[in-house]
Structures are given as C-alpha cells and as structure tokens.
Design a protein around this motif. Structure first.
Motif, mmCIF file in Angstrom:
data_model
loop_
_atom_site.group_PDB
_atom_site.id
_atom_site.type_symbol
_atom_site.label_atom_id
_atom_site.label_comp_id
_atom_site.label_asym_id
_atom_site.label_seq_id
_atom_site.Cartn_x
_atom_site.Cartn_y
_atom_site.Cartn_z
ATOM 1 N N UNK A 32 55.780 32.990 38.996
ATOM 2 C CA UNK A 32 56.054 31.666 38.005
ATOM 3 C C UNK A 32 54.829 31.770 37.216
ATOM 4 N N UNK A 33 53.767 32.504 37.472
ATOM 5 C CA UNK A 33 52.473 32.436 36.962
ATOM 6 C C UNK A 33 51.525 33.575 37.333
ATOM 7 N N UNK A 34 50.335 33.603 36.550
ATOM 8 C CA UNK A 34 49.361 34.703 36.785
ATOM 9 C C UNK A 34 49.013 34.714 38.024
ATOM 10 N N UNK A 71 37.913 33.853 33.083
ATOM 11 C CA UNK A 71 39.143 32.717 33.119
ATOM 12 C C UNK A 71 40.101 32.931 33.971
ATOM 13 N N UNK A 72 40.728 33.946 34.043
ATOM 14 C CA UNK A 72 41.803 34.688 35.020
ATOM 15 C C UNK A 72 41.428 34.466 36.481
ATOM 16 N N UNK A 73 40.203 34.795 36.620
ATOM 17 C CA UNK A 73 39.752 34.722 38.016
ATOM 18 C C UNK A 73 39.570 33.413 38.485
ATOM 19 N N UNK A 123 36.817 39.549 25.990
ATOM 20 C CA UNK A 123 37.429 40.330 27.144
ATOM 21 C C UNK A 123 36.857 39.963 28.536
ATOM 22 N N UNK A 124 35.707 39.787 28.459
ATOM 23 C CA UNK A 124 34.892 39.222 29.831
ATOM 24 C C UNK A 124 35.223 37.892 30.122
ATOM 25 N N UNK A 125 35.041 37.232 28.999
ATOM 26 C CA UNK A 125 35.377 35.708 29.231
ATOM 27 C C UNK A 125 36.953 35.415 29.662
ATOM 28 N N UNK A 126 37.606 36.286 29.292
ATOM 29 C CA UNK A 126 39.075 36.248 29.368
ATOM 30 C C UNK A 126 39.515 36.562 31.070
ATOM 31 N N UNK A 141 41.882 31.282 41.410
ATOM 32 C CA UNK A 141 41.034 30.649 42.438
ATOM 33 C C UNK A 141 41.297 28.944 42.316
ATOM 34 N N UNK A 142 41.193 28.484 41.102
ATOM 35 C CA UNK A 142 41.567 26.854 41.213
ATOM 36 C C UNK A 142 43.054 26.529 41.285
ATOM 37 N N UNK A 143 43.690 27.358 40.840
ATOM 38 C CA UNK A 143 45.180 26.960 40.547
ATOM 39 C C UNK A 143 46.222 27.676 41.587
ATOM 40 N N UNK A 144 45.663 28.021 42.519
ATOM 41 C CA UNK A 144 46.369 28.573 43.789
ATOM 42 C C UNK A 144 47.555 27.670 43.934
ATOM 43 N N UNK A 145 48.680 28.194 44.436
ATOM 44 C CA UNK A 145 49.618 27.502 44.970
ATOM 45 C C UNK A 145 49.486 26.292 46.031
#
Length: 754
Positions: free
Chosen positions: A693-695, A545-547, A539-542, A551-555
């Motif tokens: 369209x995404x998280x 990963x979302x964070x 859960x911590x790793x998930x 951060x990296x996949x911002x539009x």
C-alpha cells in the motif's frame, strides 16, 4: 381732493364768440400787485336790462377759470406722485443692492471665519490633544474627513481671490457663482463623507465624557487652545461643517432675492442656488443610505442564550413568514422576484471574495515557508571544510542573504501585500452581510407587496428593502471594481518585489563570483552545468527522502485488548476482514460527521470518499458509529495468529509437509534457511498473498520465496519483517504472512551450501 364739476355753457347769440380753453389756459394771469389793465369803454353801454346774456356770459367765464385751475392742480399732484414713486423705487433699489452686498459679504466673510475655525481645530487643538497621556483612543476618527472639507473651502476662497474683485463690484457675483459651480462635485464628495461619519464623532465624544478626569483634560486643552472662543466641547467645532453645508442654500437664495431679474448674473445665480439645494438633498439621501448600511452590515457574535433572549412573538412571526416564503419559492408555488443586474453583481462579488481569500492563504503560506527557510541556518553547522573556498563563499553569501536581503524582502511582503489583503478581507464582511440581509428583506417585501393595504410598519420594511437594494446596486459595482484594481496592483507589486529580490541576489553573488569554481564558464556552459547539478541534487534529495520515509513511516500495529477484539469480530462478521483498518494516530473530529478516534482503534471501511468525492476522507464504521476519518490516519489491519513467539533458531517441524511460522537466521547468504548438518533444508515463503500500500511495503504472492533481512521493523515491532523478493525489491510484509517450507530436492541441488 374732488375736482369741481364743470357748469354746462349757456348758449350765446351767434354774434358772441366762445373763448378757447387753450388760449385762456396759456394766457398770463395778472399779478395781485399790478392794477388791472384799463379796458376800452364801449361806445355804447349795455345795461343788464338791455342785454339779457351778460350775466350768463360772466358766469361761464368764471366756471372756465375754476376748471382750468382744477386741471392745473391735478397735473401738479400727478407730477408729485410720479416723482415720489420714482424716489421710492430708487430707494428700494438702493436697499436691495445694499442687502445683496451684505449677503455676499456675509457669505465670503463667514467662509473665511469658518475656514479659520477648522484650521484652529485640526492644527492647534488636535496637536494638543495628541500630547495627552495616556493617548486618546479613536482620536483620528474624530478628525476624519475634516481635511477634505478644509480643502474645498480654501479652494473656493482661492478662486475668489484670484479674480481680484471686491463684493461690491458688478462682476464679483458672477465670479462667486462660477467658483461655486466649478467646485460643486468636490463640495458634495467632501461633505457627504463628513456628515455620514458625524454620528461616529458623537459616539467617540460621548465615550470621552464618560471618563470625568479625561473630559476635564480635554476641556482644558480646548480652553487653552482657543481662548477667544467660548467652547465647552469638541462638537462646538466639529458641528460647523454640518451647519455650513446647510447654510449655502440660504445665503445664495438671499442674494438671489435681492438681485434684479435683469441683472447679468441672475440666471447663473439662480442655477447656483438650485445646485446648492440639490447638493444638500443628495447628501441627506447618502447619509440615510449609510445609516441603513451601518445598521445591517455589522456582524454580531451572539451566544445561544443571547439569541434565545432576543426571541419574542414578533421575531418568531417574522422568521416564520420568511421561511414560508422561501419554501414557496423552492417549491414553485410563488414566483421569485428576479433582479438580473443584482444577481450578476452578487455572483461577481462571491467570485472576487473567493479569489481574495485564496490569494491571502497563498501569501500566508509563502511567508511561512520563507520564515522556515530563514530559520534553517545550515551555514552555522561545522562541516570541517574551513580551508575550502567554496564553503566559505557559500557561508558569506548565505549570511548576507539571511541577515539583509530576506528580512527586507519579508517586511516589504508583509507591508505591501499581506496587510492590504487582510484589510480587504475584513472589508468583505460588510457587503456580505448586506447581501444576506437584503435576501431577508426581499422575502419580507414580497409578503408585504401581496397585501392590499400594508400597515405603517410594513411600509417602513418595504422602504428599507428598496433602500438596501438601491444602495447595493449603486455601491457594490464600485466596491467590486476597487477590490479588483487593488488585487491587480498587489499582484504587480508581488512581481516587482521578486524582481528587486533577484536584483539584490545578483548583486550579492557578483561580489563572490570570481571566487566560485564555475565563474569562468560562458553563459551557455554555465547554465548547462547548473541544470545538471540541480537535477543530480534533486535525484539525491529524492532518494534521501525515500530512505527517510522508509525509516520513519514503517508499518506499526497496535496490540488489541478484549474490547477491541470483540469489535474486531463484530466488524469482520459485518464487513469482512479485508475492510478492517486500524487508526495510526488519534483523530479529533473538526467538521460535521467527523469521528473522534483513539490511536489503535479498529474501524471498517464503507466508502473511500465523502459525498463531495474527496478521497482524503473515508466513511468508516467504528462499531455502531459511522462518520468520516482522514485516510492518511488509517492502515489496513492484518490479524496475527495466536501462536508462540518465534524462536531465534530454526527448528525442524514435526510434519515437514505442513507450513509453520518461520524463524529467522541472518547468516545464510541465500534465500533459504539452513538447519544443522544432515537435516533437510527449509526456506521462507509467503503463506498468503499481500499487496503493498506504500513505498515502504512490498507485494508478495502465495508460495513466493523471500529472503528475510530483518525480523522486525525500525521500531522493533516483530509483527512486520523486512524482506527481499524478486528483482531484489525490498519492503515490509506482515510476519504472520510468512511460513517455513522444506526445500525441494532440485532446489537443494542448486544450493550445495544448504
């Protein structure tokens, strides 16, 4: 010698007795030295004038004596001829036995000399050739299958030596036949592979001859290794098995020729001779099959110019006939020749090929991940935990894992799994090409069979198809079975390797078990703790990963130039604004109908899947060009309004009832934007509806109030804003979708700070 004719007897008076031949023949003859016995004088002399039959009687007696002597001579000559015939027959038998013995001795002695020469070739000459510098290329290919031939030859001689018989003894011939028949299958298996590979031996030797200095060294090694043999090349020794297998029928037939049909081992000898002839016939047939297979299983990589240079009238006519026959099959004009047995073998081969390639891809990906894990050495980072036992134990365990256990495991995986799979993948090329060539030859065969009188060349093509079809029906099941068994063995080896890995890890952890905090727990409690710890870590790793993803996949949105704006108008008029997408990163087409797109280029979506239903490839319109692009490289484009950049401070709109692009202040604790004291309050809300369209994005409805957390994304792009909406959900929305609206009186009453 002619036998004198007997004179007919003269009739005598009744008083005169006729002498008996048997009595006269057995009577003793007077000796020449003895005087004749005295005869009694008759009482009365008979004068010739008085007895008219006296002379006739004397003549008859003389004739009888001559006849008796002639008969004796004939009997004597017959006895001599019989004796001579018996002597000649005995001499012929002795000659046949001697020749049989010589043939048997020649077979045995030549076998011993043959084995000695092969041992000289493989042991002495080969070892000396391996010492040459630089090493000879394809040296092992020359001596391939020689060991198998030597093995069957030595076993044949060993069986004869075990009988403890000599070639001259009666039971030796039977022992020879029994030994040969018991090894007939092994002899055929060894020699057919050697003869099929002999053409490769000559090719390699010819490649050596092209290099004069190298060939001189090879000849020198041969002369030094075998000075008693006047050999001038390697083929002098390597051609011996080719000559030997053809000599077995000749020697056995020679032995059979000089063996009597009444001999106890004659029937067994005849069977042995027929078996040797059958072995040679099967070897020649196998060699012919191998030549056809070697010719058509090669995969050539030809350039376009090479293919064009190979075109001629004959090849064009042949390919045209094949295409015409194929079209007739597909349209139903001509029935297709169906071979259910071959179709089943072909289908199983393709299933097996797909499984092998899939397994190889999985193994390579597994090894890649294993290498990545080995390269990520987290224990080398300084975490300021030098005094704690758990990090120290973890560091020691990880060092042992990366330095000893994982390298050995990876090496065994590559040796026992990856390399055999690669070799098996390479072996698939030959059968695949033969199956494809068999289809081409089948089309030619059907065209030829329809002709009433095919030519000689056409008959050769038909024979080639029959040979390929027979070869595939005989060899493809063996290949499928061998490949399937090899796959099962590799899967079993894969399981054994992981079992050994688990054993090594258990042994490694046991050395540090007492130093770990939870080593005192029992088995059930330990596994419960381990499961809980793993789930919490997951859960911590998930969450991490979302964070990172947010951060990296911002539009990001790319600015448009004049040509892009013109394309945008054209695509919008043609497909609508909701179908416009922008390329996030450059796309290079690698497949048919794939587009090559630059970063920031605009396209219009036509279909969200390709013709096969793959939703990872979208069909798009790039302003005239249509093709497929990866869906992961496309992002929906939102057209920004051409207005002045927003002010960092909120300003009062001229018309409070109209919407205006918002300005940001981050100091307000509520979801409203405040102005100076005495001025009306305003709030930020969504002027247009937006669907996430995404998280990293959040959905908003028209008129929904939002709280602006950051007026830009992580890359500083002010076209996207990080907002907080209902239920404290956070995400990015297009900045031009937000507007500033005056706060209602009820809303202002609820928030006195506004």
């Amino acid at each position: 010698m002619e036998v004198p004719t007997m004179i007919p007897p003269v009739p005598l008076p009744r008083t005169l007795l006729k002498p008996r031949l048997s009595t006269l023949a057995t009577a003793e003859k007077p000796s020449l030295n003895e005087p004749p016995p005295e005869q009694e004088k008759p009482q009365e002399e008979n004068h010739p004038e008085d007895d008219p039959f006296a002379e006739e009687e004397e003549e008859a007696e003389k004739s009888i004596d001559v006849t008796i002597s002639s008969v004796e001579k004939v009997e004597k000559m017959a006895e001599e001829e019989k004796k001579t015939a018996e002597e000649e027959e005995e001499a012929a038998k002795e000659r046949a036995a001697r020749r049989q013995l010589m043939a048997v001795q020649e077979l045995v002695q030549s076998e011993r000399n043959y084995l000695r020469m092969l041992q000289l070739t493989t042991v002495t000459i080969r070892s000396n050739l391996q010492k040459l510098q630089p090493p000879l290329a394809n040296l092992d290919a020359i001596f391939q299958f020689v060991e198998d031939v030597m093995d069957v030859s030595s076993r044949l001689l060993s069986l004869l030596d075990q009988k403890d018989l000599r070639p001259g003894e009666p039971l030796f011939l039977e022992a020879l036949c029994d030994s040969f028949l018991s090894l007939s299958s092994d002899i055929e298996a060894a020699y057919k592979e050697y003869l099929a590979n002999y053409n490769r031996v000559t090719v390699v030797e010819n490649s050596y001859k092209q290099k004069e200095a190298l060939w001189d060294q090879i000849i020198k090694v041969i002369k030094t290794s075998a000075p008693e043999v006047n050999a001038s090349s390697l083929s002098f020794f390597l051609v011996m098995p080719v000559q030997r297998i053809a000599r077995y029928p000749l020697l056995l037939q020679t032995i059979q020729k000089h063996t009597e049909s009444l001999h106890p081992a004659y029937a067994l000898l005849e069977q042995t001779a027929h078996t040797s002839v059958a072995i040679n016939c099967r070897i020649n047939e196998y060699k012919r099959f191998r030549e056809v297979a070697d010719k058509y299983k090669k995969s050539e990589t030809l350039s376009i110019m090479d293919k064009i240079n190979r075109l001629n009238s004959r090849s064009i006519a042949k390919k045209t006939a094949r295409i015409g026959q194929f079209i007739k099959h597909e349209t139903g004009m001509v029935p297709k020749l169906v071979d259910e047995e071959f179709d089943a073998l072909e289908g199983f081969f393709y299933v097996l090929e797909h499984g092998i390639l899939q397994l190889l891809d999985n193994v390579e990906l597994y090894l890649q991940h294993l290498q990545t894990f080995s390269n990520c050495k987290t224990e080398e980072f300084d975490l300021d935990m030098d005094g704690e036992k758990v990090p120290i134990c973890y560091k020691e365990i990880t060092n042992g894992l990366r330095q000893w256990i994982l390298p050995v495991f990876e090496e065994r995986m590559r040796t026992l799994i990856h390399k055999p799979l690669c070799a098996l993948r390479d072996l698939l090329v030959g059968p695949r090409n033969l199956i494809r060539k068999r289809l081409h030859k089948l089309l030619d065969y059907e065209v030829i069979e329809a002709k009433p009188s095919p030519s000689y060349d056409e008959q050769a093509v038909a024979n080639t198809y029959r040979t390929m079809n027979t070869l595939l029906l005989n060899e493809l099941p063996k290949f499928n079975d061998s490949a399937l068994q090899l796959i099962w063995r590799m899967l079993g080896t894969f399981s054994c390797l992981h079992k050994d890995l688990a054993s090594d890890l258990e042994q490694l952890f046991q050395s540090f078990a007492q130093q770990l905090p939870h080593s005192s727990l029992d088995a059930s409690a330990f596994w419960e703790w381990a499961e809980t710890a793993v789930l919490e870590g997951a859960r911590s790793l998930d969450a991490l990963g979302q964070s990172v993803e947010e951060t990296l996949l911002g539009p990001a949105s790319q600015p448009l130039n004049s040509s892009s704006q013109q394309r945008l108008r054209m695509l919008t008029d043609k497909h609508g604004s909701d179908k416009i997408y922008q390329v996030l990163s450059a796309v290079v087409g690698g497949r048919d109908l794939d587009l090559t797109l630059a970063k920031g280029e605009l396209v219009a979506l036509i279909s969200q899947a390709d013709t096969r239903g793959d939703r990872r490839r979208w069909l798009v319109d790039a302003g005239g060009r249509r093709g497929y692009a990866p869906a992961s490289r496309l992002i929906r484009y939102h057209q920004a309004e051409e207005r002045s950049p927003p002010s960092p401070h909120l300003s009062l709109p001229q018309n409070a009832s109209s919407f205006r692009r918002h300005s940001y202040t981050t100091g307000s604790p509520c979801a409203t934007a405040t102005a100076a004291l005495g001025q009306p309050c305003f709030q930020v809300c969504a002027a247009y509806g937006f669907t996430a369209r995404g998280n990293h994005e959040v959905s908003v409805a028209v008129g929904e109030p939002v709280r602006v957390l950051e007026p830009h994304d992580k890359r500083g792009n002010r076209e996207w804003s990080l907002v907080e909406v209902r239920d404290r959900q956070r995400g990015y929305v297009p900045s031009n979708y937000l507007a500033v609206a005056p706060v209602a009186s009820t809303l202002a009453a609820r928030h006195p700070s506004c």
